[in-house]
Design an enzyme around this catalytic site. Structure first.
Site, PDB file in Angstrom:
ATOM      1  N   THR A  32      -4.506   5.546  -5.406  1.00 27.53           N
ATOM      2  CA  THR A  32      -5.055   4.784  -4.286  1.00 27.53           C
ATOM      3  C   THR A  32      -3.928   4.283  -3.391  1.00 27.53           C
ATOM      4  OG1 THR A  32      -6.954   4.085  -5.585  1.00 27.53           O
ATOM      5  CG2 THR A  32      -6.392   2.718  -3.693  1.00 27.53           C
ATOM      6  N   GLY A  33      -4.190   4.280  -2.082  1.00 28.58           N
ATOM      7  CA  GLY A  33      -3.210   3.738  -1.147  1.00 28.58           C
ATOM      8  C   GLY A  33      -2.845   4.742  -0.081  1.00 28.58           C
ATOM      9  N   GLY A  86       0.962   6.597  -5.655  1.00 27.85           N
ATOM     10  CA  GLY A  86       2.108   5.924  -5.068  1.00 27.85           C
ATOM     11  C   GLY A  86       2.544   4.739  -5.911  1.00 27.85           C
ATOM     12  N   ASP A  88       4.395   0.485  -5.394  1.00 28.17           N
ATOM     13  CA  ASP A  88       4.946  -0.562  -4.536  1.00 28.17           C
ATOM     14  C   ASP A  88       6.432  -0.761  -4.796  1.00 28.17           C
ATOM     15  OD1 ASP A  88       2.432  -1.360  -3.231  1.00 28.17           O
ATOM     16  OD2 ASP A  88       1.851  -1.923  -5.261  1.00 28.17           O
ATOM     17  N   LYS A  98       2.642  -1.624  -9.331  1.00 27.60           N
ATOM     18  CA  LYS A  98       1.537  -1.077  -8.556  1.00 27.60           C
ATOM     19  C   LYS A  98       0.462  -2.157  -8.420  1.00 27.60           C
ATOM     20  CE  LYS A  98       0.032   2.949  -9.659  1.00 27.60           C
ATOM     21  NZ  LYS A  98      -0.126   3.180  -8.184  1.00 27.60           N
ATOM     22  N   GLY A 100      -0.820  -3.130  -5.084  1.00 26.94           N
ATOM     23  CA  GLY A 100      -0.913  -3.698  -3.746  1.00 26.94           C
ATOM     24  C   GLY A 100      -2.274  -3.462  -3.113  1.00 26.94           C
ATOM     25  N   GLY A 101      -2.922  -2.371  -3.539  1.00 25.91           N
ATOM     26  CA  GLY A 101      -4.263  -2.066  -3.043  1.00 25.91           C
ATOM     27  C   GLY A 101      -5.370  -2.548  -3.961  1.00 25.91           C
ATOM     28  N   GLU A 107      -6.135   2.561 -11.913  1.00 21.66           N
ATOM     29  CA  GLU A 107      -4.939   3.403 -11.840  1.00 21.66           C
ATOM     30  C   GLU A 107      -4.280   3.509 -13.210  1.00 21.66           C
ATOM     31  OE1 GLU A 107      -3.688   2.443  -7.193  1.00 21.66           O
ATOM     32  OE2 GLU A 107      -2.756   1.333  -8.826  1.00 21.66           O
ATOM     33  N   LYS A 125      11.099   2.181  -1.753  1.00 17.73           N
ATOM     34  CA  LYS A 125      10.432   1.639  -2.937  1.00 17.73           C
ATOM     35  C   LYS A 125      11.331   1.655  -4.177  1.00 17.73           C
ATOM     36  CE  LYS A 125       6.433   1.144  -0.820  1.00 17.73           C
ATOM     37  NZ  LYS A 125       6.706   1.721   0.493  1.00 17.73           N
TER      38      LYS A 125
END
Length: 223
Positions: A32-33, A86, A88, A98, A100-101, A107, A125
């Protein structure tokens, strides 16, 4: 190169990495992201080469379906060859932050099922020590204040992410001012707090491959 161009480059690199090992029965785990969205768009050009995907969030599922890629419930899938997502933050050992979303729990579940976790990110990152990005913690709503007090005892400064509910119906505390020298130990400590669903440290199950977008091309790091 712009940040979006770097994200597009690593997304394409991830597609190029996994394609030789895909077949008509393959199911790909997708994160996600914004970087994962570029991966979905690149993967969609090859959708006839694999069976479908497992999504780590409702938003990802919608994007996959919009491209005509079948989306499966993880409960009906035996295993995933790849999970692509992805991050963060990442350190050199491919421990990640991870969430941030706000999709960290799903995940983490999808990553746990996958044989190979491919992380895609731009070079900004990669950090020497995790913690510059606030650590997301998914919390049962009634436990928010209790969990926050426990996080303060661990040296963090938790901030309630107002107006955000996860796909699981929970809330997020973003923990600032952590200097995470033992990611795996801290991940376990936070997860042991009653009321925590999980936290955004991916250290017990780190990435297997990190593809970093740089001005000089895509750089690969492995554990």
């Amino acid at each position: 190169m712009t940040q979006d161009q770097l994200k597009q480059a690593v997304a394409q690199a991830a597609v190029d990495h996994i394609r030789p090992r895909l077949d008509a029965k393959s199911i790909v785990g997708v994160g996600t992201g914004s970087t994962a969205n570029f991966f979905i768009d690149a993967l969609a050009r090859h959708k006839i080469e694999f069976d479908g995907a497992v999504a780590s969030s409702e938003a990802t599922a919608q994007r996959l379906k919009a491209h005509g890629i079948p989306v499966y419930d993880l409960n009906g899938v035996g295993e995933l060859e790849f999970y692509v997502d992805g991050a963060d933050e990442s350190d050199e050992r491919l421990h990640l932050i991870k969430g941030g979303g706000a999709a960290l729990t799903r995940e983490k579940i999808v990553a746990a099922v996958a044989r190979t976790f491919v992380c895609i990110a731009d070079a900004s990152k990669l950090v020497p020590v995790l913690g510059g990005f606030p650590l997301p913690v998914e919390v049962i709503p009634m436990a928010r204040s209790h969990v926050a007090r426990q996080l303060v005892k661990l040296g963090g400064d938790p901030v309630y992410r107002e107006g955000v509910l996860t796909d699981n119906g929970n809330v997020i505390l973003d923990v600032h001012n952590l200097n995470i020298v033992d990611p795996q130990g801290l991940e376990a400590q936070i997860n042991a707090i009653v009321g925590v669903v999980t936290n955004g440290l991916f250290a017990a199950r780190p990435a297997d491959l990190l593809l970093l977008g740089t001005a000089d091309g895509v750089r690969s790091l492995t554990r």
